[in-house]
Design a protein around this motif. Structure first.
Motif, PDB file in Angstrom:
ATOM      1  N   LYS A   1       0.818  -1.221   0.000  1.00 56.62           N
ATOM      2  CA  LYS A   1       0.000   0.000   0.000  1.00 56.62           C
ATOM      3  C   LYS A   1       0.845   1.261   0.000  1.00 56.62           C
ATOM      4  O   LYS A   1       0.675   2.140  -0.838  1.00 56.62           O
ATOM      5  CB  LYS A   1      -0.892   0.054   1.252  1.00 56.62           C
ATOM      6  CG  LYS A   1      -2.067  -0.867   1.237  1.00 56.62           C
ATOM      7  CD  LYS A   1      -2.838  -0.801   2.553  1.00 56.62           C
ATOM      8  CE  LYS A   1      -1.978  -1.156   3.757  1.00 56.62           C
ATOM      9  NZ  LYS A   1      -1.375  -2.484   3.713  1.00 56.62           N
ATOM     10  N   SER A   2       1.739   1.331   0.993  1.00 55.46           N
ATOM     11  CA  SER A   2       2.534   2.556   1.122  1.00 55.46           C
ATOM     12  C   SER A   2       3.423   2.752  -0.102  1.00 55.46           C
ATOM     13  O   SER A   2       3.583   3.874  -0.588  1.00 55.46           O
ATOM     14  CB  SER A   2       3.370   2.517   2.407  1.00 55.46           C
ATOM     15  OG  SER A   2       2.517   2.379   3.524  1.00 55.46           O
ATOM     16  N   SER A   3       3.987   1.663  -0.611  1.00 58.88           N
ATOM     17  CA  SER A   3       4.813   1.747  -1.827  1.00 58.88           C
ATOM     18  C   SER A   3       3.990   2.268  -2.996  1.00 58.88           C
ATOM     19  O   SER A   3       4.471   3.090  -3.786  1.00 58.88           O
ATOM     20  CB  SER A   3       5.377   0.377  -2.205  1.00 58.88           C
ATOM     21  OG  SER A   3       6.144  -0.145  -1.164  1.00 58.88           O
TER      22      SER A   3
ATOM     23  N   ALA B   1       4.744   8.047   2.007  1.00 62.01           N
ATOM     24  CA  ALA B   1       4.194   7.055   2.938  1.00 62.01           C
ATOM     25  C   ALA B   1       5.345   6.139   3.365  1.00 62.01           C
ATOM     26  O   ALA B   1       6.257   5.884   2.594  1.00 62.01           O
ATOM     27  CB  ALA B   1       3.102   6.248   2.259  1.00 62.01           C
ATOM     28  N   TYR B   2       5.282   5.664   4.596  1.00 62.82           N
ATOM     29  CA  TYR B   2       6.384   4.899   5.152  1.00 62.82           C
ATOM     30  C   TYR B   2       6.383   3.448   4.664  1.00 62.82           C
ATOM     31  O   TYR B   2       5.435   2.707   4.887  1.00 62.82           O
ATOM     32  CB  TYR B   2       6.304   4.935   6.684  1.00 62.82           C
ATOM     33  CG  TYR B   2       7.535   4.395   7.346  1.00 62.82           C
ATOM     34  CD1 TYR B   2       8.633   5.218   7.581  1.00 62.82           C
ATOM     35  CD2 TYR B   2       7.620   3.059   7.723  1.00 62.82           C
ATOM     36  CE1 TYR B   2       9.777   4.730   8.170  1.00 62.82           C
ATOM     37  CE2 TYR B   2       8.767   2.558   8.314  1.00 62.82           C
ATOM     38  CZ  TYR B   2       9.839   3.405   8.545  1.00 62.82           C
ATOM     39  OH  TYR B   2      10.967   2.901   9.121  1.00 62.82           O
ATOM     40  N   VAL B   3       7.462   3.074   3.979  1.00 62.43           N
ATOM     41  CA  VAL B   3       7.594   1.701   3.478  1.00 62.43           C
ATOM     42  C   VAL B   3       8.570   0.953   4.369  1.00 62.43           C
ATOM     43  O   VAL B   3       9.617   1.479   4.731  1.00 62.43           O
ATOM     44  CB  VAL B   3       8.118   1.690   2.023  1.00 62.43           C
ATOM     45  CG1 VAL B   3       8.375   0.269   1.548  1.00 62.43           C
ATOM     46  CG2 VAL B   3       7.124   2.379   1.104  1.00 62.43           C
TER      47      VAL B   3
ATOM     48  N   ARG C   1       3.747  -2.207   9.783  1.00 67.42           N
ATOM     49  CA  ARG C   1       4.341  -0.935  10.146  1.00 67.42           C
ATOM     50  C   ARG C   1       3.304   0.187  10.237  1.00 67.42           C
ATOM     51  O   ARG C   1       3.357   1.023  11.127  1.00 67.42           O
ATOM     52  CB  ARG C   1       5.398  -0.594   9.081  1.00 67.42           C
ATOM     53  CG  ARG C   1       6.501   0.296   9.513  1.00 67.42           C
ATOM     54  CD  ARG C   1       7.304  -0.273  10.656  1.00 67.42           C
ATOM     55  NE  ARG C   1       8.061   0.800  11.308  1.00 67.42           N
ATOM     56  CZ  ARG C   1       7.510   1.697  12.099  1.00 67.42           C
ATOM     57  NH1 ARG C   1       6.239   1.650  12.380  1.00 67.42           N
ATOM     58  NH2 ARG C   1       8.245   2.645  12.627  1.00 67.42           N
ATOM     59  N   THR C   2       2.374   0.215   9.281  1.00 66.75           N
ATOM     60  CA  THR C   2       1.383   1.289   9.266  1.00 66.75           C
ATOM     61  C   THR C   2       0.248   0.951  10.240  1.00 66.75           C
ATOM     62  O   THR C   2      -0.652   0.202   9.914  1.00 66.75           O
ATOM     63  CB  THR C   2       0.825   1.502   7.845  1.00 66.75           C
ATOM     64  OG1 THR C   2       1.914   1.570   6.923  1.00 66.75           O
ATOM     65  CG2 THR C   2       0.017   2.776   7.736  1.00 66.75           C
ATOM     66  N   GLN C   3       0.344   1.452  11.477  1.00 67.86           N
ATOM     67  CA  GLN C   3      -0.666   1.148  12.489  1.00 67.86           C
ATOM     68  C   GLN C   3      -1.490   2.377  12.846  1.00 67.86           C
ATOM     69  O   GLN C   3      -1.942   2.528  13.979  1.00 67.86           O
ATOM     70  CB  GLN C   3      -0.008   0.567  13.742  1.00 67.86           C
ATOM     71  CG  GLN C   3       0.512  -0.851  13.551  1.00 67.86           C
ATOM     72  CD  GLN C   3      -0.606  -1.867  13.425  1.00 67.86           C
ATOM     73  OE1 GLN C   3      -1.568  -1.842  14.193  1.00 67.86           O
ATOM     74  NE2 GLN C   3      -0.518  -2.757  12.453  1.00 67.86           N
TER      75      GLN C   3
ATOM     76  N   VAL D   1      -6.651   8.056   1.946  1.00 71.54           N
ATOM     77  CA  VAL D   1      -6.507   7.507   3.292  1.00 71.54           C
ATOM     78  C   VAL D   1      -5.745   6.185   3.225  1.00 71.54           C
ATOM     79  O   VAL D   1      -6.187   5.241   2.570  1.00 71.54           O
ATOM     80  CB  VAL D   1      -7.909   7.274   3.930  1.00 71.54           C
ATOM     81  CG1 VAL D   1      -7.766   6.807   5.369  1.00 71.54           C
ATOM     82  CG2 VAL D   1      -8.734   8.540   3.861  1.00 71.54           C
ATOM     83  N   ASP D   2      -4.598   6.138   3.880  1.00 72.38           N
ATOM     84  CA  ASP D   2      -3.785   4.917   3.958  1.00 72.38           C
ATOM     85  C   ASP D   2      -4.198   4.194   5.243  1.00 72.38           C
ATOM     86  O   ASP D   2      -3.855   4.616   6.346  1.00 72.38           O
ATOM     87  CB  ASP D   2      -2.295   5.312   3.990  1.00 72.38           C
ATOM     88  CG  ASP D   2      -1.359   4.105   3.889  1.00 72.38           C
ATOM     89  OD1 ASP D   2      -1.831   2.989   3.597  1.00 72.38           O
ATOM     90  OD2 ASP D   2      -0.144   4.293   4.106  1.00 72.38           O
ATOM     91  N   LEU D   3      -4.965   3.122   5.078  1.00 67.87           N
ATOM     92  CA  LEU D   3      -5.487   2.396   6.245  1.00 67.87           C
ATOM     93  C   LEU D   3      -4.428   1.431   6.788  1.00 67.87           C
ATOM     94  O   LEU D   3      -3.554   0.983   6.047  1.00 67.87           O
ATOM     95  CB  LEU D   3      -6.737   1.609   5.844  1.00 67.87           C
ATOM     96  CG  LEU D   3      -7.937   2.457   5.428  1.00 67.87           C
ATOM     97  CD1 LEU D   3      -9.038   1.561   4.852  1.00 67.87           C
ATOM     98  CD2 LEU D   3      -8.474   3.250   6.615  1.00 67.87           C
TER      99      LEU D   3
END
Ligand SMILES: Nc1nc2c(ncn2[C@@H]2O[C@H](COP(=O)(O)OP(=O)(O)OP(=O)(O)O)[C@@H](O)[C@H]2O)c(=O)[nH]1
Ligand SMILES: [Mg+2]
Length: 212
Positions: A36-38, A50-52, A58-60, A74-76
């Motif tokens: 997702k982040s990538s 976005a943090y990869v 990682r994405t909490q 929105v990055d869930l």
């Protein structure tokens, strides 16, 4: 300028009570490590928006990005990461269910799945919470660079066949590594925003300046 090129980080939220009231948003959901982040970074053409991470889960948080004109991405938080304690996993599952089924600002769902293992039970949960809303869903099969042409055609056909009877669901291949599939995502997500803003202007002609 293309839609995603102007994407900027907006805010991070940890619960549904603090979600922004204004704007229309498109959510990116997917299993932890699906990419997702990538994908967000590739679409925005910014390496570290976005943090990869190589560490799944990682994405909490819920990360908001802004396209301008009150349009958000929105990055869930990624789901399905086994190392996350049961209590926390349950918490996020409940939150995602609530968000997907009840969030009025949400106009469409982008479901990110690893092209090597799409449509897991957890992906199907997401779909089952969101499909009753009647809003559009775009499935992105990521890491397509890991497949040969035959495998790519096969997985695309398989996932499309699952939703052949549902005009609200579209499917495409994507690779962040090779930057493949960017135009198609732009086109689909762009059309969702255009339709949502047109609808808003019809309902409230005084909000027209937001559509400039
Ligand atoms: N080969 C290849 N690797 C990718 C691609 N997209 C992501 N990856 C790798 O997959 C891993 C996970 O990527 P992320 O973008 O952090 O995944 P995520 O879905 O945001 O994960 P969470 O934040 O844990 O939910 C990283 O090691 C990425 O470099 C792709 O298109 N091709
Ligand atoms: Mg992530």
């Amino acid at each position: 300028m293309s839609l995603f090129q102007g994407l900027q980080f907006l805010t991070t939220v940890n619960d549904l009570k603090t979600l922004p009231h204004e704007g229309v948003e498109v959510a990116f959901a997917g299993r932890s490590n699906a990419g997702k982040s990538s994908a967000i970074n590739t679409l925005a053409n910014i390496t570290r928006l976005a943090y990869v991470s190589k560490t799944p889960g990682r994405t909490q948080h819920i990360n908001y990005f802004d396209f301008g004109n009150e349009r958000r991405l929105v990055d869930l938080p990624g789901y399905g990461y086994a190392e996350v304690p049961e209590r926390i996993r349950k918490h996020w599952q409940g939150l995602l269910a609530q968000y997907l089924s009840h969030r009025d600002n949400l106009i469409g769902l982008v479901l990110i799945m690893d092209s090597r293992r799409p449509l897991t039970d957890l992906d199907r949960n997401m779909l089952s919470w969101f499909r009753p809303t009647g809003k559009p869903i775009h499935c992105i099969l990521t890491k397509s660079d890991k497949l040969n042409n035959q495998e790519k055609a096969l997985v695309l056909r398989k996932v499309k066949a699952e939703f052949a009877d549902d005009a609200m669901i579209t499917v495409q291949l994507f690779s962040s590594l090779k930057k493949q599939g960017v135009d198609e995502v732009e086109q689909v997500v762009g059309s969702w925003f255009t339709a949502a803003l047109e609808l808003r202007n019809e309902l409230d002609p005084t909000s027209g300046e937001a559509n400039s």
